[in-house]
Design a protein around this motif. Structure first.
Motif, PDB file in Angstrom:
ATOM      1  N   SER A  53      37.509  30.547  39.687  1.00  0.00           N
ATOM      2  CA  SER A  53      37.314  31.731  40.531  1.00  0.00           C
ATOM      3  C   SER A  53      37.417  33.028  39.744  1.00  0.00           C
ATOM      4  O   SER A  53      37.131  34.093  40.293  1.00  0.00           O
ATOM      5  CB  SER A  53      38.346  31.739  41.654  1.00  0.00           C
ATOM      6  OG  SER A  53      38.234  30.585  42.435  1.00  0.00           O
ATOM      7  N   LEU A  54      37.818  32.967  38.506  1.00  0.00           N
ATOM      8  CA  LEU A  54      38.005  34.171  37.724  1.00  0.00           C
ATOM      9  C   LEU A  54      36.696  34.918  37.480  1.00  0.00           C
ATOM     10  O   LEU A  54      36.653  36.147  37.597  1.00  0.00           O
ATOM     11  CB  LEU A  54      38.677  33.827  36.384  1.00  0.00           C
ATOM     12  CG  LEU A  54      39.187  35.000  35.577  1.00  0.00           C
ATOM     13  CD1 LEU A  54      40.207  35.786  36.379  1.00  0.00           C
ATOM     14  CD2 LEU A  54      39.795  34.524  34.275  1.00  0.00           C
ATOM     15  N   VAL A  55      35.626  34.215  37.188  1.00  0.00           N
ATOM     16  CA  VAL A  55      34.331  34.861  36.918  1.00  0.00           C
ATOM     17  C   VAL A  55      33.786  35.567  38.162  1.00  0.00           C
ATOM     18  O   VAL A  55      33.419  36.744  38.090  1.00  0.00           O
ATOM     19  CB  VAL A  55      33.315  33.855  36.336  1.00  0.00           C
ATOM     20  CG1 VAL A  55      31.929  34.474  36.244  1.00  0.00           C
ATOM     21  CG2 VAL A  55      33.777  33.375  34.972  1.00  0.00           C
ATOM     22  N   PRO A  56      33.727  34.906  39.350  1.00  0.00           N
ATOM     23  CA  PRO A  56      33.253  35.643  40.514  1.00  0.00           C
ATOM     24  C   PRO A  56      34.174  36.807  40.883  1.00  0.00           C
ATOM     25  O   PRO A  56      33.694  37.864  41.310  1.00  0.00           O
ATOM     26  CB  PRO A  56      33.220  34.615  41.638  1.00  0.00           C
ATOM     27  CG  PRO A  56      33.620  33.330  41.085  1.00  0.00           C
ATOM     28  CD  PRO A  56      33.937  33.493  39.651  1.00  0.00           C
ATOM     29  N   TYR A  57      35.474  36.642  40.696  1.00  0.00           N
ATOM     30  CA  TYR A  57      36.398  37.746  40.983  1.00  0.00           C
ATOM     31  C   TYR A  57      36.104  38.940  40.090  1.00  0.00           C
ATOM     32  O   TYR A  57      36.023  40.078  40.568  1.00  0.00           O
ATOM     33  CB  TYR A  57      37.850  37.298  40.793  1.00  0.00           C
ATOM     34  CG  TYR A  57      38.831  38.446  40.860  1.00  0.00           C
ATOM     35  CD1 TYR A  57      39.163  39.032  42.077  1.00  0.00           C
ATOM     36  CD2 TYR A  57      39.403  38.957  39.697  1.00  0.00           C
ATOM     37  CE1 TYR A  57      40.041  40.096  42.141  1.00  0.00           C
ATOM     38  CE2 TYR A  57      40.289  40.025  39.750  1.00  0.00           C
ATOM     39  CZ  TYR A  57      40.606  40.589  40.974  1.00  0.00           C
ATOM     40  OH  TYR A  57      41.467  41.650  41.034  1.00  0.00           O
ATOM     41  N   LEU A  58      35.934  38.700  38.795  1.00  0.00           N
ATOM     42  CA  LEU A  58      35.637  39.795  37.867  1.00  0.00           C
ATOM     43  C   LEU A  58      34.300  40.457  38.187  1.00  0.00           C
ATOM     44  O   LEU A  58      34.165  41.677  38.090  1.00  0.00           O
ATOM     45  CB  LEU A  58      35.656  39.286  36.421  1.00  0.00           C
ATOM     46  CG  LEU A  58      37.040  38.960  35.870  1.00  0.00           C
ATOM     47  CD1 LEU A  58      36.925  38.347  34.486  1.00  0.00           C
ATOM     48  CD2 LEU A  58      37.919  40.188  35.846  1.00  0.00           C
ATOM     49  N   TYR A  59      33.296  39.655  38.570  1.00  0.00           N
ATOM     50  CA  TYR A  59      32.000  40.216  38.954  1.00  0.00           C
ATOM     51  C   TYR A  59      32.170  41.181  40.130  1.00  0.00           C
ATOM     52  O   TYR A  59      31.693  42.324  40.080  1.00  0.00           O
ATOM     53  CB  TYR A  59      31.020  39.093  39.321  1.00  0.00           C
ATOM     54  CG  TYR A  59      29.785  39.602  40.005  1.00  0.00           C
ATOM     55  CD1 TYR A  59      28.782  40.235  39.303  1.00  0.00           C
ATOM     56  CD2 TYR A  59      29.632  39.484  41.387  1.00  0.00           C
ATOM     57  CE1 TYR A  59      27.660  40.731  39.926  1.00  0.00           C
ATOM     58  CE2 TYR A  59      28.517  39.972  42.030  1.00  0.00           C
ATOM     59  CZ  TYR A  59      27.533  40.602  41.300  1.00  0.00           C
ATOM     60  OH  TYR A  59      26.429  41.100  41.933  1.00  0.00           O
ATOM     61  N   HIS A  60      32.830  40.721  41.193  1.00  0.00           N
ATOM     62  CA  HIS A  60      33.002  41.577  42.372  1.00  0.00           C
ATOM     63  C   HIS A  60      33.876  42.785  42.060  1.00  0.00           C
ATOM     64  O   HIS A  60      33.607  43.880  42.553  1.00  0.00           O
ATOM     65  CB  HIS A  60      33.613  40.780  43.530  1.00  0.00           C
ATOM     66  CG  HIS A  60      32.652  39.801  44.126  1.00  0.00           C
ATOM     67  ND1 HIS A  60      31.521  40.191  44.811  1.00  0.00           N
ATOM     68  CD2 HIS A  60      32.648  38.455  44.129  1.00  0.00           C
ATOM     69  CE1 HIS A  60      30.872  39.124  45.220  1.00  0.00           C
ATOM     70  NE2 HIS A  60      31.523  38.059  44.802  1.00  0.00           N
ATOM     71  N   PHE A  61      34.892  42.602  41.214  1.00  0.00           N
ATOM     72  CA  PHE A  61      35.766  43.710  40.867  1.00  0.00           C
ATOM     73  C   PHE A  61      35.007  44.794  40.087  1.00  0.00           C
ATOM     74  O   PHE A  61      35.140  45.989  40.377  1.00  0.00           O
ATOM     75  CB  PHE A  61      36.961  43.208  40.049  1.00  0.00           C
ATOM     76  CG  PHE A  61      37.965  44.279  39.749  1.00  0.00           C
ATOM     77  CD1 PHE A  61      38.847  44.702  40.720  1.00  0.00           C
ATOM     78  CD2 PHE A  61      38.011  44.870  38.490  1.00  0.00           C
ATOM     79  CE1 PHE A  61      39.771  45.703  40.445  1.00  0.00           C
ATOM     80  CE2 PHE A  61      38.922  45.858  38.213  1.00  0.00           C
ATOM     81  CZ  PHE A  61      39.809  46.280  39.190  1.00  0.00           C
ATOM     82  N   ILE A  62      34.211  44.379  39.124  1.00  0.00           N
ATOM     83  CA  ILE A  62      33.446  45.358  38.332  1.00  0.00           C
ATOM     84  C   ILE A  62      32.424  46.073  39.198  1.00  0.00           C
ATOM     85  O   ILE A  62      32.275  47.294  39.121  1.00  0.00           O
ATOM     86  CB  ILE A  62      32.785  44.661  37.117  1.00  0.00           C
ATOM     87  CG1 ILE A  62      33.866  44.242  36.117  1.00  0.00           C
ATOM     88  CG2 ILE A  62      31.756  45.567  36.457  1.00  0.00           C
ATOM     89  CD1 ILE A  62      33.385  43.313  35.031  1.00  0.00           C
ATOM     90  N   ARG A  63      31.708  45.331  40.045  1.00  0.00           N
ATOM     91  CA  ARG A  63      30.729  45.965  40.938  1.00  0.00           C
ATOM     92  C   ARG A  63      31.412  46.922  41.916  1.00  0.00           C
ATOM     93  O   ARG A  63      30.914  48.011  42.200  1.00  0.00           O
ATOM     94  CB  ARG A  63      29.932  44.906  41.705  1.00  0.00           C
ATOM     95  CG  ARG A  63      29.064  44.021  40.836  1.00  0.00           C
ATOM     96  CD  ARG A  63      28.004  44.788  40.064  1.00  0.00           C
ATOM     97  NE  ARG A  63      27.123  45.477  40.981  1.00  0.00           N
ATOM     98  CZ  ARG A  63      26.423  46.571  40.692  1.00  0.00           C
ATOM     99  NH1 ARG A  63      26.518  47.103  39.500  1.00  0.00           N
ATOM    100  NH2 ARG A  63      25.651  47.136  41.572  1.00  0.00           N
ATOM    101  N   TYR A  64      32.552  46.508  42.460  1.00  0.00           N
ATOM    102  CA  TYR A  64      33.332  47.340  43.390  1.00  0.00           C
ATOM    103  C   TYR A  64      33.733  48.656  42.714  1.00  0.00           C
ATOM    104  O   TYR A  64      33.597  49.738  43.295  1.00  0.00           O
ATOM    105  CB  TYR A  64      34.551  46.528  43.845  1.00  0.00           C
ATOM    106  CG  TYR A  64      35.710  47.302  44.397  1.00  0.00           C
ATOM    107  CD1 TYR A  64      35.675  47.825  45.686  1.00  0.00           C
ATOM    108  CD2 TYR A  64      36.863  47.496  43.640  1.00  0.00           C
ATOM    109  CE1 TYR A  64      36.750  48.519  46.196  1.00  0.00           C
ATOM    110  CE2 TYR A  64      37.940  48.183  44.146  1.00  0.00           C
ATOM    111  CZ  TYR A  64      37.881  48.695  45.422  1.00  0.00           C
ATOM    112  OH  TYR A  64      38.947  49.384  45.922  1.00  0.00           O
TER     113      TYR A  64
END
Length: 194
Positions: free
Chosen positions: A67-78
Motif C-alpha cells: 500500500s505504500l506506493v498508492p499512498y505516496l501517489y495520492h499524497f504527492i497528488r494531494y
C-alpha cells in the motif's frame, strides 16, 4: 472518519453528490484546465489519504508495503494540487459531503478542526489561527454549514448545525444552531425558520 473501503466509498459518493449540482468534471474540464476538475481531484486524493492513514496501522507488514506506493501517489497528488489551488485541508478534519466552490484565494483548515457533514466552503475561508500558540480547543463546526467568501473563524469556536456565515465575516465566539451571522466580529442577524 474513514476506517474501511466501505467508508471510503461512502465519503467519495457523498462528495460527488454535492458536486453534481454543477456537473461532474469530465475529460474536457481536464483538457481546458477548468477549476472544478482540480477541486474534485483534490477531494478524491484527500479521501484516499485519510483511508490509508487510518487503515495502514491495522494492516500487516506485507499489506503495508504493497500500500505504500498508492499512498505516496495520492499524497504527492494531494500536495501538488493543494499547492496549485492554495488549499490546505488536512486529513480527518472534514466529514462527507464537503464542497469547495471556486479557486483563487486560499482555503485553510487547522489540523485540529472538526467540520461536520455537507459543509460548503468558498475562497478565502480560514479556520483556526496560525501561530506559535495553537488554539486551546479545536474549532468545531456542525452539519450543513455554509461559509461565505473570506470568512475567518478564529479561536476555540463551536458553530452549530445549519449555520450560514456571511462573506468577510470574522467569527470569534460560539454560534447557535440555525443562525445567519455576519459582521466583524460576527453577530447573529436572524434565525432560520425550519
Amino acid at each position: 472518519m474513514i476506517e474501511s473501503k466501505d467508508d471510503l466509498r461512502m465519503y467519495l459518493k457523498a462528495d460527488k453528490a454535492r458536486m453534481m449540482r454543477g456537473g461532474i468534471p469530465t475529460l474536457k474540464d481536464w483538457i481546458l484546465k477548468n477549476e472544478k476538475w482540480y477541486v474534485r481531484r483534490y477531494l478524491i486524493h484527500l479521501r484516499y489519504i485519510e483511508y490509508y492513514q487510518n487503515c495502514m496501522p491495522k494492516w500487516g507488514v506485507a499489506k503495508k508495503m504493497l500500500s505504500l506506493v498508492p499512498y505516496l501517489y495520492h499524497f504527492i497528488r494531494y500536495k501538488r494540487i493543494g499547492f496549485d489551488l492554495r488549499y490546505k485541508i488536512p486529513p480527518n478534519t472534514v466529514e462527507a459531503g464537503v464542497i469547495v466552490y471556486h479557486t483563487g484565494d486560499m482555503v485553510r483548515v487547522q489540523d485540529t478542526c472538526r467540520i461536520g457533514k455537507n459543509c460548503t466552503l468558498r475562497p478565502g475561508v480560514v479556520f483556526g489561527r496560525k501561530g506559535i500558540q495553537p488554539d486551546p480547543e479545536p474549532v468545531k463546526v456542525g452539519d450543513n454549514c455554509e461559509f461565505g467568501v473570506g470568512a475567518r473563524i478564529i479561536g476555540s469556536v463551536k458553530i452549530g448545525n445549519n449555520v450560514t456565515v456571511g462573506a468577510n465575516c470574522v467569527v470569534t465566539h460560539d454560534i447557535p444552531d440555525n443562525a445567519v451571522v455576519a459582521g466583524i466580529p460576527a453577530k447573529v442577524l436572524r434565525y432560520k425558520q425550519l
